[in-house]
Design an enzyme around this catalytic site. Structure first.
Site, PDB file in Angstrom:
ATOM      1  N   ASN A  53     -44.542 -14.138  43.462  1.00  0.00           N
ATOM      2  CA  ASN A  53     -45.857 -14.006  42.817  1.00  0.00           C
ATOM      3  C   ASN A  53     -46.592 -15.345  42.845  1.00  0.00           C
ATOM      4  O   ASN A  53     -45.994 -16.408  42.677  1.00  0.00           O
ATOM      5  CB  ASN A  53     -45.746 -13.439  41.396  1.00  0.00           C
ATOM      6  CG  ASN A  53     -44.865 -14.232  40.458  1.00  0.00           C
ATOM      7  OD1 ASN A  53     -43.884 -14.838  40.879  1.00  0.00           O
ATOM      8  ND2 ASN A  53     -45.194 -14.232  39.185  1.00  0.00           N
ATOM      9  N   GLU A  55     -49.955 -16.975  41.153  1.00  0.00           N
ATOM     10  CA  GLU A  55     -50.985 -16.790  40.132  1.00  0.00           C
ATOM     11  C   GLU A  55     -52.193 -17.675  40.412  1.00  0.00           C
ATOM     12  O   GLU A  55     -52.177 -18.526  41.314  1.00  0.00           O
ATOM     13  CB  GLU A  55     -50.384 -17.089  38.747  1.00  0.00           C
ATOM     14  CG  GLU A  55     -49.245 -16.137  38.425  1.00  0.00           C
ATOM     15  CD  GLU A  55     -48.690 -16.277  37.021  1.00  0.00           C
ATOM     16  OE1 GLU A  55     -48.957 -17.315  36.359  1.00  0.00           O
ATOM     17  OE2 GLU A  55     -47.992 -15.344  36.589  1.00  0.00           O
ATOM     18  N   CYS A  64     -48.869 -10.240  43.146  1.00  0.00           N
ATOM     19  CA  CYS A  64     -47.480  -9.983  42.766  1.00  0.00           C
ATOM     20  C   CYS A  64     -46.536 -10.271  43.939  1.00  0.00           C
ATOM     21  O   CYS A  64     -46.951 -10.279  45.107  1.00  0.00           O
ATOM     22  CB  CYS A  64     -47.299  -8.527  42.367  1.00  0.00           C
ATOM     23  SG  CYS A  64     -48.179  -8.037  40.888  1.00  0.00           S
ATOM     24  N   GLU A  66     -44.245  -8.382  45.254  1.00  0.00           N
ATOM     25  CA  GLU A  66     -44.088  -7.268  46.192  1.00  0.00           C
ATOM     26  C   GLU A  66     -45.216  -7.261  47.222  1.00  0.00           C
ATOM     27  O   GLU A  66     -44.991  -7.073  48.417  1.00  0.00           O
ATOM     28  CB  GLU A  66     -44.074  -5.935  45.432  1.00  0.00           C
ATOM     29  CG  GLU A  66     -42.918  -5.767  44.458  1.00  0.00           C
ATOM     30  CD  GLU A  66     -43.218  -6.291  43.060  1.00  0.00           C
ATOM     31  OE1 GLU A  66     -44.037  -7.238  42.927  1.00  0.00           O
ATOM     32  OE2 GLU A  66     -42.638  -5.763  42.100  1.00  0.00           O
ATOM     33  N   CYS A  99     -45.462  -3.081  39.653  1.00  0.00           N
ATOM     34  CA  CYS A  99     -46.658  -2.595  38.947  1.00  0.00           C
ATOM     35  C   CYS A  99     -47.334  -1.494  39.765  1.00  0.00           C
ATOM     36  O   CYS A  99     -46.971  -1.242  40.921  1.00  0.00           O
ATOM     37  CB  CYS A  99     -47.625  -3.752  38.688  1.00  0.00           C
ATOM     38  SG  CYS A  99     -48.569  -4.245  40.142  1.00  0.00           S
ATOM     39  N   CYS A 102     -48.734  -2.539  43.195  1.00  0.00           N
ATOM     40  CA  CYS A 102     -47.667  -2.762  44.183  1.00  0.00           C
ATOM     41  C   CYS A 102     -47.069  -1.436  44.639  1.00  0.00           C
ATOM     42  O   CYS A 102     -46.722  -1.276  45.812  1.00  0.00           O
ATOM     43  CB  CYS A 102     -46.588  -3.669  43.604  1.00  0.00           C
ATOM     44  SG  CYS A 102     -47.174  -5.374  43.392  1.00  0.00           S
TER      45      CYS A 102
HETATM   46  N1  THU Z   1     -45.649  -9.518  38.766  1.00  0.00           N
HETATM   47  C1  THU Z   1     -45.080  -9.345  39.985  1.00  0.00           C
HETATM   48  O1  THU Z   1     -44.888 -10.301  40.754  1.00  0.00           O
HETATM   49  N2  THU Z   1     -44.727  -8.088  40.361  1.00  0.00           N
HETATM   50  C2  THU Z   1     -44.989  -6.963  39.623  1.00  0.00           C
HETATM   51  O2  THU Z   1     -44.815  -5.853  40.111  1.00  0.00           O
HETATM   52  C3  THU Z   1     -45.478  -7.092  38.250  1.00  0.00           C
HETATM   53  C4  THU Z   1     -45.891  -8.457  37.818  1.00  0.00           C
HETATM   54  C5  THU Z   1     -46.079 -10.865  38.381  1.00  0.00           C
HETATM   55  C6  THU Z   1     -47.572 -11.026  38.285  1.00  0.00           C
HETATM   56  C7  THU Z   1     -47.712 -12.183  37.320  1.00  0.00           C
HETATM   57  O3  THU Z   1     -47.676 -13.394  38.050  1.00  0.00           O
HETATM   58  C8  THU Z   1     -46.468 -12.099  36.459  1.00  0.00           C
HETATM   59  O4  THU Z   1     -45.586 -11.192  37.106  1.00  0.00           O
HETATM   60  C9  THU Z   1     -46.736 -11.613  35.040  1.00  0.00           C
HETATM   61  O5  THU Z   1     -47.448 -10.438  35.055  1.00  0.00           O
END
Ligand code: THU
Length: 142
Positions: A53, A55, A64, A66, A99, A102
């Site tokens: 991920n 940000e 994310c 995925e 999520c 994804c």
């Molecule tokens: N996140 C992911 O990398 N994958 C997901 O399917 C859900 C959330 C990350 C996004 C963000 O950087 C952190 O988790 C908190 O939401």
């Protein structure tokens, strides 16, 4: 409906795919949530492609793990890739099912019986994309 749990080809690769997901989670750029996620895809060509991920200070721009892995796989191997298995890990000891965004993107590239393994409340869980996202968006123009 295909059951991911019955995929024997995956059983042999499960641990190494999870290891790859854990390793790439170390590369997560997550100064805002401190939630470090990694994903590893096993492609039909045998390649393993990982993503973490990433940000942004404009929070909604966050990618994310995925989706990071999926776009990397397409960029590396082209648009015909199929995803045979997916492992998701995080370094926070928390549940992290993919999520909704994804799931929709996985639906585009995942084989119907591809096992998707992720940390859930009750330990590691394995599901297919159809189990995770019934009724995914499709564009069938008349
Ligand atoms: N996140 C992911 O990398 N994958 C997901 O399917 C859900 C959330 C990350 C996004 C963000 O950087 C952190 O988790 C908190 O939401």
């Amino acid at each position: 409906m295909q059951k991911a749990q019955n995929n024997t080809a995956f059983d042999a690769n499960r641990d190494s795919l999870l290891d790859a997901a854990r390793r790439v989670a170390e590369h997560s750029y997550s100064p805002y949530s401190n939630f470090r996620v990694g994903a590893a895809l096993l492609l039909d060509n045998g390649a393993v492609v990982t993503g973490a991920n990433v940000e942004n200070v404009s929070y909604g721009l966050t990618i994310c793990a995925e989706r990071s892995a999926l776009v990397r796989a397409v960029a590396e191997y082209g648009p015909a890739i199929r995803v045979r298995a997916v492992a998701v890990a995080n370094l926070n000891g928390a549940a992290s099912p993919p999520c909704g965004a994804c799931r929709q993107m996985l639906a585009e590239f995942a084989e119907p019986d591809a096992p998707i393994v992720f940390p859930s409340e009750g330990g590691m869980r394995t599901m297919t994309i159809l189990e995770m996202l019934p009724c995914a968006f499709e564009m069938k123009l008349k």
